[in-house]
Design a protein around this motif. Structure first.
Motif, mmCIF file in Angstrom:
data_model
loop_
_atom_site.group_PDB
_atom_site.id
_atom_site.type_symbol
_atom_site.label_atom_id
_atom_site.label_comp_id
_atom_site.label_asym_id
_atom_site.label_seq_id
_atom_site.Cartn_x
_atom_site.Cartn_y
_atom_site.Cartn_z
ATOM 1 N N ALA A 176 -26.738 -3.183 86.099
ATOM 2 C CA ALA A 176 -27.780 -2.298 86.634
ATOM 3 C C ALA A 176 -28.280 -2.757 87.998
ATOM 4 O O ALA A 176 -28.671 -1.931 88.831
ATOM 5 N N SER A 177 -28.269 -4.067 88.249
ATOM 6 C CA SER A 177 -28.890 -4.578 89.482
ATOM 7 C C SER A 177 -28.147 -4.141 90.736
ATOM 8 O O SER A 177 -28.710 -4.185 91.824
ATOM 9 N N SER A 178 -26.889 -3.739 90.609
ATOM 10 C CA SER A 178 -26.135 -3.335 91.802
ATOM 11 C C SER A 178 -26.007 -1.820 91.924
ATOM 12 O O SER A 178 -25.186 -1.328 92.701
ATOM 13 N N VAL A 179 -26.814 -1.065 91.192
ATOM 14 C CA VAL A 179 -26.866 0.382 91.386
ATOM 15 C C VAL A 179 -27.748 0.670 92.598
ATOM 16 O O VAL A 179 -28.886 0.202 92.667
ATOM 17 N N LEU A 266 -19.812 -4.952 92.444
ATOM 18 C CA LEU A 266 -20.080 -4.952 93.882
ATOM 19 C C LEU A 266 -21.056 -3.869 94.295
ATOM 20 O O LEU A 266 -21.706 -3.967 95.332
ATOM 21 N N GLY A 267 -21.154 -2.818 93.480
ATOM 22 C CA GLY A 267 -22.078 -1.741 93.787
ATOM 23 C C GLY A 267 -21.700 -0.479 93.050
ATOM 24 O O GLY A 267 -20.524 -0.242 92.759
ATOM 25 N N THR A 268 -22.692 0.297 92.706
ATOM 26 C CA THR A 268 -22.526 1.605 92.094
ATOM 27 C C THR A 268 -23.492 2.523 92.816
ATOM 28 O O THR A 268 -24.687 2.243 92.847
ATOM 29 N N THR A 269 -22.970 3.575 93.450
ATOM 30 C CA THR A 269 -23.821 4.450 94.259
ATOM 31 C C THR A 269 -24.166 5.705 93.471
ATOM 32 O O THR A 269 -23.276 6.335 92.900
ATOM 33 N N ILE A 270 -25.448 6.063 93.446
ATOM 34 C CA ILE A 270 -25.836 7.329 92.808
ATOM 35 C C ILE A 270 -26.519 8.229 93.834
ATOM 36 O O ILE A 270 -27.098 7.758 94.822
ATOM 37 N N SER A 271 -26.437 9.527 93.586
ATOM 38 C CA SER A 271 -27.102 10.494 94.452
ATOM 39 C C SER A 271 -28.605 10.442 94.215
ATOM 40 O O SER A 271 -29.063 10.084 93.131
ATOM 41 N N PRO A 272 -29.400 10.761 95.232
ATOM 42 C CA PRO A 272 -30.854 10.552 95.137
ATOM 43 C C PRO A 272 -31.590 11.574 94.288
ATOM 44 O O PRO A 272 -32.718 11.315 93.864
ATOM 45 N N TRP A 273 -30.985 12.736 94.041
ATOM 46 C CA TRP A 273 -31.691 13.804 93.325
ATOM 47 C C TRP A 273 -31.182 13.921 91.900
ATOM 48 O O TRP A 273 -29.986 14.090 91.671
ATOM 49 N N ILE A 274 -32.093 13.843 90.948
ATOM 50 C CA ILE A 274 -31.719 14.005 89.538
ATOM 51 C C ILE A 274 -31.786 15.481 89.189
ATOM 52 O O ILE A 274 -32.871 16.078 89.147
ATOM 53 N N THR B 135 -33.979 -9.109 81.685
ATOM 54 C CA THR B 135 -33.655 -8.156 82.744
ATOM 55 C C THR B 135 -32.260 -7.593 82.491
ATOM 56 O O THR B 135 -32.102 -6.385 82.306
ATOM 57 N N GLU B 136 -31.265 -8.451 82.496
ATOM 58 C CA GLU B 136 -29.930 -8.060 82.046
ATOM 59 C C GLU B 136 -29.341 -9.237 81.282
ATOM 60 O O GLU B 136 -29.762 -10.383 81.456
ATOM 61 N N SER B 341 -18.820 -11.301 93.567
ATOM 62 C CA SER B 341 -18.591 -9.968 94.155
ATOM 63 C C SER B 341 -19.759 -9.510 95.021
ATOM 64 O O SER B 341 -19.703 -8.426 95.593
ATOM 65 N N GLY B 342 -20.817 -10.312 95.071
ATOM 66 C CA GLY B 342 -22.048 -9.887 95.733
ATOM 67 C C GLY B 342 -23.052 -9.268 94.777
ATOM 68 O O GLY B 342 -24.074 -8.727 95.205
ATOM 69 N N CYS B 343 -22.778 -9.372 93.482
ATOM 70 C CA CYS B 343 -23.681 -8.807 92.460
ATOM 71 C C CYS B 343 -25.040 -9.507 92.512
ATOM 72 O O CYS B 343 -25.106 -10.730 92.419
ATOM 73 N N PRO B 344 -26.132 -8.762 92.669
ATOM 74 C CA PRO B 344 -27.446 -9.414 92.707
ATOM 75 C C PRO B 344 -27.914 -9.865 91.326
ATOM 76 O O PRO B 344 -27.745 -9.158 90.342
ATOM 77 N N MET B 345 -28.494 -11.043 91.288
ATOM 78 C CA MET B 345 -29.089 -11.573 90.060
ATOM 79 C C MET B 345 -30.609 -11.454 90.172
ATOM 80 O O MET B 345 -31.157 -11.452 91.274
#
Lengths: 421, 421
Positions: A176-179, A266-274, B135-136, B341-345
């Motif tokens: 979740a932290s990399s969303v 490394l990252g998960t990108t979501i759109s800003p509008w739900i 947290t996770e 991978s750059g994952c934030p903790m």
């Protein structure tokens, strides 16, 4: 005043005229929720929130944002002060009756005979933020085409589709932290990959996207409680586009036996509008045909998918387009399965649908599939391309086409920065 | 007044005399942090917190709890009000310098020449709660014995140890919402398993424990930032015992290719007291011998393990005992890899060590290994047993043995309730 779309003889229109254009993502039928901030003096309404620059909740309409915190401060709506929060979690936690009440109220306020003094902020003057505090993130694997195509590449055709795939929504816990929200740059990861003479530490060479829909869980379930599919559907607040960036070379080396880890962190990108479930309701659809009956805990009483065009671009060039209704398991089925062990769910949990791929290459939601693991490059603006290069920008889009309007998600964009060795 | 144990010529003792017994888990050298509440009138100090019954932070000493919220209200310590919070996250986020300051201050206050008016609550009158908001949760797989033994059962001896196992800490994201504190009953899950004629929906038939140590992350890292092993060690606040309950039949059916999911989501039990890294420092130890050199990002400058006896009981009967220093990857290495991978903790992340197993059956941290997948039952109170039955109580314990004292974790207990069909 018309309360709902279903009651309208003609297409409902808004006094915010940009919302009435047929190709606008945010007509009055949509009303997606987001979180935004503005600089000082950025348009009417911007100064009404308690603090200039503060993040607050809004609803998109045409090229404007309804400042919900300002609306509540004026007494136009009542959400217990939750719209002044920097994420939507507290509003979502108020529950479905409140979601319905606010939707009906905003529909009335924004209709042609509504309240033209409503506090609006031009979207062009706003910064959009992550709409929720992502409680936990789970990613699934629910397109048969994707599961088969990727399975062939990782394990060969005979072992491509796992034996349990047609019987349960296979999923794994993501990070979740990399969303992050659309527009956030994504850095190419370093990682451990399999080399000729043992493992190597390299910048990812096979960076990929995954075109997905993300469901936002809108209610808690208790530990030990199993949620049925129908109840699970009632727990879903809405949907975003979701790009589950994937480092395929890191994934291939790390993923057995416990699943993907750093290759997806490394990252998960979501759109800003739900986009709310309510807005998508008119587009309810069957999914892919069942290959075998499901166990009763996964059986759905009615179609659980949406007729939702979804696709992606690379550097502005359309790459693939498919439909969410190619999927084999709905978000409600995924959520029900997620609670099958008694696992508690919480407001703000994000469930990725899994990569959405149709059968043809120009319907695939990942470069891994589109290029058959890099073997067959595709042309992007005249250049052959297998995986994502530094500086590339990937955009996801999605919309449900109504009669004279469409329910759009807005863009979900990420640009790749070079690795830091 | 002696500031640290290392400076003492003789064993440091406390005016709380129960802390001075050689087999006490909580001597003055330990000072583990937890969260507790009391009923009205439960012992001296209980009434000093703002609200009777409120959760607040404490430190265990002998058979007492130092009420840190009351200490701070009296001006004896200064942690910015964080000890009145119902979890330790805000205190932990204050950082290592504050951790060291509070530890030194409490050591002085609790020493024989300390402050005998300190607000104490008898542990017997307190309810212990989850010490952190998790947290996770990430779980690793770092005992070679366990990885090999379980690999043989799932995939046969030739494929038992995954190719990358000696090169990286294999881990997966677990579910944070089902982490519970010791004493919380665990319900046997229902789930989908492989049957003779397709999948079946059953109550889990192969319910197991996993004996682990859990590391509590005490500092954030930024997205895109890689943390080295030495820096990672500085980010760890402390450790708890961790039982990663596992439904082996559900796991076998679901886990390929994306890893364990519902088989591990039924519950994860942690001990209520966080033993700090500072308390374990005198017991620093080498781990298992390296089978090959590690890539530089995983290399440790000094031994990263602890000489920590750890074991488990079933219904009070000792079942197995081993040592944390059989492990191949330390928590610091796991945390460094987690950020590769750059994952934030984030503060409050929980990292499970992986099942801690020595080579012999009476050193194994799971029934799956101890009984060779159920083939060789063990005797428990005179009855043959393969997996966990309803009503069984599993207890984990762990301690580092000093000269005249020991650093203990206290119990980590869970009892199994029958499944709800």
């Amino acid at each position: 005043m018309k309360e709902t779309l279903e009651m309208a003889d003609t297409v409902l229109r808004s006094w915010v005229t940009t919302a009435n254009q047929p190709d606008c993502d945010f007509p009055i039928q949509n009303l997606p929720y987001g979180v935004f901030s503005t600089e000082r003096g950025a348009g009417p309404g911007a100064g009404e929130a308690a603090e200039v620059g503060a993040r607050r909740c809004g609803v998109a309409i045409g090229d404007q944002i309804v400042d919900l915190a300002a609306c509540e401060a004026r007494g136009l709506i009542d959400a217990g002060g939750t719209f002044a929060q920097p994420q939507l979690n507290d509003f979502i936690a108020l529950g479905r009756a409140k979601w319905d009440e606010i939707r009906a109220r905003l529909t009335a306020l924004l209709a042609e005979d509504g309240d033209r003094t409503l506090p609006l902020v031009p979207m062009a003057d706003a910064t959009l933020h992550l709409p929720i505090r992502v409680t936990e993130f789970t990613d699934f694997y629910a397109s048969k085409n994707h599961a088969f195509n990727v399975g062939v590449l990782f394990r060969g055709p005979e072992n491509a589709l796992p034996a349990q795939w047609t019987h349960m929504p296979i999923g794994y816990n993501g990070r979740a932290s990399s969303v992050v929200v659309s527009g956030t740059p994504i850095r190419r990861p370093m990682g451990q990959v399999k080399g000729q003479d043992g493992p190597e530490w390299v910048a990812c060479r096979r960076l990929d996207l995954e075109l997905e829909l993300g469901a936002i869980v809108g209610a808690d379930s208790a530990m030990g409680e199993r949620v049925g599919v129908d109840q699970a559907e009632q727990m879903i607040f809405g949907y975003v586009l979701l790009n589950d960036w994937s480092a395929r070379d890191i994934q291939a080396w790390e993923y057995q036996p416990l699943g993907p880890f750093q290759s997806k962190a490394l990252g998960t990108t979501i759109s800003p509008w739900i986009v709310t479930q309510a807005a998508l309701e008119p587009f309810r659809s069957e999914g892919a045909p069942r290959m075998n009956p499901l166990l009763p805990y996964l059986a759905e009483a009615r179609p659980g998918f949406y007729d939702l065009s979804i696709g992606w671009t690379m550097n502005g060039q359309p790459m693939a387009r498919t439909n969410y209704n190619v999927m084999y398991y709905s978000s409600a089925q995924q959520l029900a399965h997620h609670t099958s062990s008694g696992c508690p769910m919480r407001v703000g949990d994000l469930l990725g649908s899994g990569t959405i791929s149709g059968p043809a290459p120009d319907q695939t939601g990942a470069l891994l599939e589109m290029t058959q693991g890099g073997a067959n490059p595709v042309q992007v603006n005249g250049q052959p391309r297998t995986f994502i290069q530094d500086g590339d920008e990937i955009g996801l889009y999605g919309f449900a086409q109504g009669d004279g309007y469409r329910i759009g998600f807005g863009p979900c964009i990420g640009r790749i920065l070079p690795a830091q060795a």
